[in-house]
Scaffold this motif. Structure first.
Motif, PDB file in Angstrom:
ATOM      1  N   CYS A   1      -2.614   5.134  11.932  1.00  0.00           N
ATOM      2  CA  CYS A   1      -2.093   5.931  11.077  1.00  0.00           C
ATOM      3  C   CYS A   1      -2.205   5.568   9.478  1.00  0.00           C
ATOM      4  CB  CYS A   1      -0.307   5.653  10.950  1.00  0.00           C
ATOM      5  SG  CYS A   1       0.202   6.208  12.750  1.00  0.00           S
ATOM      6  N   ILE A   2      -2.617   4.425   9.106  1.00  0.00           N
ATOM      7  CA  ILE A   2      -2.876   4.101   7.733  1.00  0.00           C
ATOM      8  C   ILE A   2      -4.314   3.918   7.388  1.00  0.00           C
ATOM      9  CG2 ILE A   2      -2.406   2.360   6.062  1.00  0.00           C
ATOM     10  CD1 ILE A   2       0.093   3.881   6.817  1.00  0.00           C
TER      11      ILE A   2
ATOM     12  N   LEU B   1       0.863  -1.259   0.113  1.00  0.00           N
ATOM     13  CA  LEU B   1      -0.009  -0.083  -0.040  1.00  0.00           C
ATOM     14  C   LEU B   1       0.797   1.247  -0.004  1.00  0.00           C
ATOM     15  CD1 LEU B   1      -2.677  -1.160   2.779  1.00  0.00           C
ATOM     16  CD2 LEU B   1      -2.761  -1.474  -0.202  1.00  0.00           C
ATOM     17  N   ASN B   2       2.056   1.132   0.353  1.00  0.00           N
ATOM     18  CA  ASN B   2       2.956   2.212   0.352  1.00  0.00           C
ATOM     19  C   ASN B   2       4.362   1.747  -0.463  1.00  0.00           C
ATOM     20  OD1 ASN B   2       4.902   4.539   1.098  1.00  0.00           O
ATOM     21  ND2 ASN B   2       5.543   3.366   2.846  1.00  0.00           N
TER      22      ASN B   2
ATOM     23  N   SER C   1       1.558  -6.700   8.963  1.00  0.00           N
ATOM     24  CA  SER C   1       2.766  -5.593   8.696  1.00  0.00           C
ATOM     25  C   SER C   1       3.349  -5.191   9.902  1.00  0.00           C
ATOM     26  CB  SER C   1       1.963  -4.313   8.066  1.00  0.00           C
ATOM     27  OG  SER C   1       2.849  -3.175   8.147  1.00  0.00           O
ATOM     28  N   THR C   2       4.660  -5.067   9.858  1.00  0.00           N
ATOM     29  CA  THR C   2       5.194  -4.524  11.185  1.00  0.00           C
ATOM     30  C   THR C   2       4.846  -3.253  11.710  1.00  0.00           C
ATOM     31  OG1 THR C   2       6.895  -3.269   9.815  1.00  0.00           O
ATOM     32  CG2 THR C   2       7.454  -5.480  10.490  1.00  0.00           C
ATOM     33  N   TRP C   3       3.719  -2.489  11.016  1.00  0.00           N
ATOM     34  CA  TRP C   3       2.933  -1.318  11.673  1.00  0.00           C
ATOM     35  C   TRP C   3       2.143  -1.892  12.904  1.00  0.00           C
ATOM     36  CZ3 TRP C   3       2.739   3.515   9.945  1.00  0.00           C
ATOM     37  CH2 TRP C   3       3.662   4.287   8.955  1.00  0.00           C
TER      38      TRP C   3
ATOM     39  N   SER D   1       8.872   9.434   8.749  1.00  0.00           N
ATOM     40  CA  SER D   1       8.995   8.882   7.339  1.00  0.00           C
ATOM     41  C   SER D   1       7.965   9.368   6.528  1.00  0.00           C
ATOM     42  CB  SER D   1       8.803   7.250   7.435  1.00  0.00           C
ATOM     43  OG  SER D   1       9.880   6.884   8.268  1.00  0.00           O
ATOM     44  N   THR D   2       8.256   9.278   5.277  1.00  0.00           N
ATOM     45  CA  THR D   2       7.355   9.534   4.042  1.00  0.00           C
ATOM     46  C   THR D   2       6.693   8.472   3.564  1.00  0.00           C
ATOM     47  OG1 THR D   2       8.763  11.364   3.314  1.00  0.00           O
ATOM     48  CG2 THR D   2       6.893  10.697   1.809  1.00  0.00           C
ATOM     49  N   VAL D   3       5.295   8.314   3.742  1.00  0.00           N
ATOM     50  CA  VAL D   3       4.621   7.322   3.435  1.00  0.00           C
ATOM     51  C   VAL D   3       3.586   7.766   2.131  1.00  0.00           C
ATOM     52  CG1 VAL D   3       2.762   5.702   4.198  1.00  0.00           C
ATOM     53  CG2 VAL D   3       4.441   6.633   5.673  1.00  0.00           C
ATOM     54  N   LEU D   4       3.721   6.823   1.209  1.00  0.00           N
ATOM     55  CA  LEU D   4       2.990   7.202  -0.243  1.00  0.00           C
ATOM     56  C   LEU D   4       1.488   6.325  -0.015  1.00  0.00           C
ATOM     57  CD1 LEU D   4       5.588   7.106  -2.854  1.00  0.00           C
ATOM     58  CD2 LEU D   4       4.574   9.203  -1.621  1.00  0.00           C
TER      59      LEU D   4
END
Length: 155
Positions: free
Chosen positions: A63-64, A10-11, A54-56, A29-32
């Motif tokens: 955040c996502i 997704l990023n 995910s490690t998130w 960090s920059t997330v797209l």
């Protein structure tokens, strides 16, 4: 169930066309992120229970998920398995507990993918980390979702 990685899926690293992605600063960090991915994931949620893999971990919901207009999703704690040869596989198998599932990730080992290729209850879909999730992945997931293994009845 559909297990979702974030970074590389997704990023993506260098998506084309880049204009479809918005850069966000998260934890330094920059997330797209792409609104399109949110639409696709909501479409997939009609067939699958979406689960972060995910490690998130829990941060994915903070955040996502809001960036993709998704509700909070369950997550599999995979962080401590990062860097291991089979990565997120063991925690995903434990979480699935025999239920059919699909897994989208940019780091699915080839041997693991090949060992599951003939199974109808598991669909492992590697994603190019440069481009991330594509419509072709969504179409494949919707066309033939994993199904529960059926065993012949003994009479």
């Amino acid at each position: 169930m559909l297990y979702l990685d974030i970074d590389g899926v997704l990023n993506p690293v260098c998506p084309r066309p880049a204009a479809e992605f918005t850069a966000h600063r998260i934890h330094g960090s920059t997330v797209l992120m792409s609104v399109r991915h949110g639409h696709w994931l909501r479409e997939l949620s009609a067939v699958y229970q979406l689960v972060w893999a995910s490690t998130w971990e829990a941060q994915a919901n903070l955040c996502i998920a809001p960036l993709l207009d998704l509700p909070a999703l369950p997550f599999v704690p995979v962080g401590r398995h990062a860097g291991q040869p089979t990565g997120d596989w063991a925690p995903i198998l434990r979480h699935a507990a025999g239920r059919p599932f699909a897994w989208l990730d940019d780091l699915i080992p080839d041997a693991l993918r090949l060992s599951c290729a003939a199974r109808v209850d598991r669909l492992l879909m590697p994603v190019d980390p440069g481009q991330g999730l594509r419509r072709s992945h969504v179409d494949r997931l919707l066309r033939r979702p994993p199904v529960r293994l059926s065993f012949p009845r003994r009479g």
